[in-house]
Design a protein around this motif. Structure first.
Motif, PDB file in Angstrom:
ATOM      1  N   UNK A   1      66.455  35.285  45.875  1.00 48.00           N
ATOM      2  CA  UNK A   1      66.058  36.620  45.426  1.00 48.00           C
ATOM      3  C   UNK A   1      65.417  36.538  44.043  1.00 48.00           C
ATOM      4  N   UNK A   2      66.069  35.776  43.114  1.00 46.40           N
ATOM      5  CA  UNK A   2      65.490  35.635  41.782  1.00 46.40           C
ATOM      6  C   UNK A   2      64.109  34.971  41.835  1.00 46.40           C
ATOM      7  N   UNK A   3      63.963  33.992  42.717  1.00 45.72           N
ATOM      8  CA  UNK A   3      62.668  33.328  42.856  1.00 45.72           C
ATOM      9  C   UNK A   3      61.594  34.305  43.347  1.00 45.72           C
ATOM     10  N   UNK A   4      61.924  35.142  44.361  1.00 46.91           N
ATOM     11  CA  UNK A   4      60.958  36.101  44.882  1.00 46.91           C
ATOM     12  C   UNK A   4      60.546  37.111  43.814  1.00 46.91           C
TER      13      UNK A   4
ATOM     14  N   UNK B   1      56.577  39.036  39.729  1.00 54.19           N
ATOM     15  CA  UNK B   1      56.263  39.452  38.354  1.00 54.19           C
ATOM     16  C   UNK B   1      55.109  38.622  37.783  1.00 54.19           C
ATOM     17  N   UNK B   2      55.133  37.313  38.014  1.00 63.58           N
ATOM     18  CA  UNK B   2      54.079  36.428  37.477  1.00 63.58           C
ATOM     19  C   UNK B   2      52.725  36.775  38.103  1.00 63.58           C
ATOM     20  N   UNK B   3      52.711  36.964  39.426  1.00 66.02           N
ATOM     21  CA  UNK B   3      51.444  37.292  40.091  1.00 66.02           C
ATOM     22  C   UNK B   3      50.916  38.637  39.621  1.00 66.02           C
ATOM     23  N   UNK B   4      51.807  39.605  39.427  1.00 65.41           N
ATOM     24  CA  UNK B   4      51.367  40.933  38.981  1.00 65.41           C
ATOM     25  C   UNK B   4      50.786  40.868  37.561  1.00 65.41           C
ATOM     26  N   UNK B   5      51.453  40.137  36.646  1.00 62.55           N
ATOM     27  CA  UNK B   5      50.966  40.033  35.274  1.00 62.55           C
ATOM     28  C   UNK B   5      49.595  39.353  35.219  1.00 62.55           C
ATOM     29  N   UNK B   6      49.436  38.285  36.015  1.00 60.19           N
ATOM     30  CA  UNK B   6      48.148  37.583  36.035  1.00 60.19           C
ATOM     31  C   UNK B   6      47.038  38.494  36.573  1.00 60.19           C
ATOM     32  N   UNK B   7      47.362  39.240  37.625  1.00 61.69           N
ATOM     33  CA  UNK B   7      46.354  40.123  38.204  1.00 61.69           C
ATOM     34  C   UNK B   7      45.982  41.243  37.236  1.00 61.69           C
ATOM     35  N   UNK B   8      46.952  41.806  36.485  1.00 59.98           N
ATOM     36  CA  UNK B   8      46.655  42.847  35.496  1.00 59.98           C
ATOM     37  C   UNK B   8      45.713  42.318  34.422  1.00 59.98           C
ATOM     38  N   UNK B   9      45.999  41.113  33.905  1.00 56.50           N
ATOM     39  CA  UNK B   9      45.128  40.509  32.891  1.00 56.50           C
ATOM     40  C   UNK B   9      43.714  40.293  33.430  1.00 56.50           C
ATOM     41  N   UNK B  10      43.624  39.798  34.675  1.00 53.80           N
ATOM     42  CA  UNK B  10      42.317  39.534  35.283  1.00 53.80           C
ATOM     43  C   UNK B  10      41.529  40.827  35.469  1.00 53.80           C
ATOM     44  N   UNK B  11      42.188  41.876  35.966  1.00 53.13           N
ATOM     45  CA  UNK B  11      41.504  43.144  36.191  1.00 53.13           C
ATOM     46  C   UNK B  11      41.067  43.786  34.875  1.00 53.13           C
ATOM     47  N   UNK B  12      41.916  43.703  33.831  1.00 51.90           N
ATOM     48  CA  UNK B  12      41.558  44.304  32.539  1.00 51.90           C
ATOM     49  C   UNK B  12      40.268  43.698  31.992  1.00 51.90           C
ATOM     50  N   UNK B  13      40.162  42.388  31.998  1.00 54.21           N
ATOM     51  CA  UNK B  13      38.954  41.729  31.502  1.00 54.21           C
ATOM     52  C   UNK B  13      37.742  42.067  32.352  1.00 54.21           C
ATOM     53  N   UNK B  14      37.925  42.024  33.675  1.00 59.74           N
ATOM     54  CA  UNK B  14      36.799  42.277  34.574  1.00 59.74           C
ATOM     55  C   UNK B  14      36.300  43.700  34.434  1.00 59.74           C
ATOM     56  N   UNK B  15      37.211  44.680  34.391  1.00 61.45           N
ATOM     57  CA  UNK B  15      36.800  46.075  34.280  1.00 61.45           C
ATOM     58  C   UNK B  15      36.124  46.338  32.912  1.00 61.45           C
ATOM     59  N   UNK B  16      36.647  45.708  31.828  1.00 63.43           N
ATOM     60  CA  UNK B  16      36.054  45.940  30.515  1.00 63.43           C
ATOM     61  C   UNK B  16      34.624  45.398  30.452  1.00 63.43           C
ATOM     62  N   UNK B  17      34.412  44.177  30.980  1.00 63.14           N
ATOM     63  CA  UNK B  17      33.094  43.553  30.875  1.00 63.14           C
ATOM     64  C   UNK B  17      32.080  44.182  31.830  1.00 63.14           C
ATOM     65  N   UNK B  18      32.535  44.530  33.047  1.00 66.03           N
ATOM     66  CA  UNK B  18      31.601  44.952  34.084  1.00 66.03           C
ATOM     67  C   UNK B  18      31.458  46.472  34.194  1.00 66.03           C
TER      68      UNK B  18
END
Length: 580
Positions: free
Chosen positions: A160-163, A168-185
């Motif tokens: 459960x802790x692993x899941x 959480x890690x995938x969500x944080x990475x995706x938020x960072x990726x979307x923030x940069x992409x939306x700001x630049x594009x």
């Protein structure tokens, strides 16, 4: 220029990330739930495995009244990591051992292994203790092994802790990726576009064209090109507007001249309109006369509608009378079927009873002769041996025929009581079907027809048994009377199976079958192929109503001429109980 409270890119980013977060949450919760259920099924399997390990020693300990040994086994079970509680009861329901976290058990003893959930997240597996001795079995008690959700969580805690960490890690990475992409594009180009549009000058539109630093050929680039083209069109329209304003001035002058001419024409038209008004008054009078005629016609139609309603009420009362007559005919048909059953059973019972009376008379005569020989003191050993042999043969003949009569009467009694009652009870389907067929034996006595039954043993259904008896009786008698007409050795097959808490009955015979026209009207009331030969046309109609209304099921008939007739009957099993 006023600033927007919430930018378009921010709204889009929030919605995308919200959808992703919800999906991630649903998937993570689903994976945790799956891990929980898998772990619970595994623990339940281990509890069932413990039955094979400890049931023999527990059964012998209780059979030998060795309660200390039973308690010792219970304490040993408590040492297992998956066990949180143990209950051991004797055949009277008294607790021999009650260890750990347990729940109150029903007073009835368990006859089969049962997995149950209990309050507080606990669950347990209960199974009977059966002792076998000299080929006989005795129910000496039962055992309930308890486990709980805390044990399940302890097994899946790491997973459960692993899941959760992975989500959480995938969500944080995706938020960072979307923030940069939306700001630049999106965000930066939109701000630059908004700034240049806000500097638009109506008097000098040619200096208000957009000049964005966009390298990709995307929607924003297309918007810049379209906006610049709009500016070019606006410049052209301003020039055309100046020309149109001059033309409009000339047109207004000409319009004043036309107004003078128009006033002259209006005077002429007013005179014509007065004449038209007089004509309209005359037409109004004609419409009033037509309205009176239409009102009279409506009154006549209302009278006709009232008469039609009266005739419809009389027709409804007639239909209700016909329905009551039909129900009485259906009940008469059921009683007639039971009457025929009584006549056949009575004839078959008379035969063994007659043999029994003859055997009893013979035995009475031999006793009278033995008494006479004893009184005359002429009784010899040979005479006594002869009497004993004859008495033994006579009593065996008497008992066998009385037993046969008893079986016939018992089968008929149960079937007859069920057909005249709609009480609901539990019925062993295979044994009850055999009783119904035995009660119909007189109808097959002079033929070589054969009935084969394929039904699981100990299949218990809860329903009105009278409906089952009537359905099988009607199907078998239809095959005998209609399907096997002019046929000596017919074959009837009855296959019964349990499918997803639903009883499926497949009945078939190899009789002469039905044509397509007769098959379409097979379940209609008063329709029979034996019209004028004793057929009432209610047998299959009663059978259809019993299946669909009493048993809440469905029935389907299939047949071809010369290929026999088959039925598929499905009805729910309200409380299925298959004894292992």
């Amino acid at each position: 220029m006023a600033k927007v409270k919430t930018g378009l890119s921010k709204k889009l980013l929030v919605r995308v990330l919200s959808v992703y977060f919800i999906l991630t949450l649903i998937v993570t919760v689903g994976q945790i739930l799956t891990e929980y259920l898998n772990a619970k099924n595994h623990i339940q399997s281990e509890l069932q495995t413990l039955k094979n390990t400890f049931s023999v020693s527990l059964t012998r300990a209780i059979w030998e009244l060795n309660n200390p040994q039973a308690e010792s086994i219970a304490e040993g079970l408590m040492e297992l990591p998956i066990i949180e509680g143990v209950q051991i009861r004797d055949e009277n329901g008294l607790h021999i051992a009650d260890k750990g976290e347990t729940s109150v058990q029903p007073p009835e003893m368990y006859t089969t292994g049962v997995m149950q959930d209990h309050p507080g997240g606990a669950f347990g597996y209960s199974f009977p203790l059966i002792f076998e001795f000299s080929g006989r079995t005795s129910h000496v008690g039962d055992v309930t092994l308890y486990s709980s959700a805390s044990i399940i969580f302890s097994r899946i805690e790491v997973g459960v802790f692993f899941l959760i960490g992975n989500a959480i890690i995938k969500t944080a990475f995706l938020v960072f990726l979307f923030l940069n992409a939306f700001r630049q594009m999106l965000t930066d180009p939109l701000e630059e576009l908004t700034q240049q549009i806000s500097e638009f000058d109506v008097d000098r539109p040619e200096s208000s064209k957009l000049h964005l630093h966009i390298e990709d050929d995307n929607e924003l680039k297309l918007l810049q090109v379209s906006y610049n083209e709009l500016i070019d069109d606006l410049i052209d329209y301003k020039q055309k507007l100046r020309i149109a304003r001059n033309e409009l001035t000339d047109a207004n002058r000409r319009l004043d001249d036309q107004n003078i001419l128009l006033e002259q024409e209006v005077a002429k038209k007013t005179a014509s309109l007065s004449k038209i008004m007089l004509d309209l008054e005359q037409q109004k009078d004609e419409l009033i006369v037509n309205q009176r005629e239409l009102r009279q016609e409506n009154e006549n139609r209302q009278y006709i509608e009232d008469e039609l309603r009266k005739r419809n009420r009389e027709l409804a009362e007639s239909m209700e009378t016909v329905k009551m007559a039909k129900d009485q005919l259906v009940e008469s048909e059921r009683m007639a079927s039971l009457g025929g059953l009584v006549a056949g059973i009575a004839h078959d019972v008379n035969t063994p009873l007659g043999v029994g009376v003859t055997a009893a008379s013979f035995l009475q005569e031999r006793l009278r002769n033995l008494h006479t020989a004893y009184e005359d003191k002429s009784l010899t050993g040979k005479t006594m041996n002869t009497f004993l042999d004859e008495a033994n043969q006579t009593t065996e003949l008497l008992l066998s025929n009385l037993h046969r009569a008893s079986e016939l009467i018992s089968s008929f009694k149960q079937v007859a009581v069920d057909q005249t009652s709609e009480a609901i009870r539990e019925v062993d389907l295979k044994l009850y079907l055999q009783e119904v067929i035995q009660s119909l034996a007189p109808s097959f006595k002079k033929s070589t027809h054969n009935i084969s039954i394929n039904c699981p043993d100990n299949l218990v259904v809860k329903c009105a048994p009278g409906a089952l008896a009537q359905i099988f009786t009607n199907m078998i008698m239809n095959s005998l009377i209609h399907g096997f007409d002019n046929k000596e050795n017919g074959q009837i097959s009855i296959d019964i199976a349990l499918n997803n808490n639903e009883v499926v009955v497949n009945y078939s015979d190899d009789g002469k079958g039905l044509s397509k026209e007769n098959l379409e009207r097979h379940f209609d009331a008063f329709y029979t192929t034996k019209r004028g030969k004793g057929g009432s046309g209610l047998g299959t109609h009663i059978m259809y109503n019993l299946v669909t209304q009493t048993l809440k099921g469905s029935i389907l008939a299939q047949s071809e001429e010369g290929e026999g007739l088959s039925y598929e009957i499905r009805f729910p099993l309200s409380e299925p109980k298959v004894f292992l």
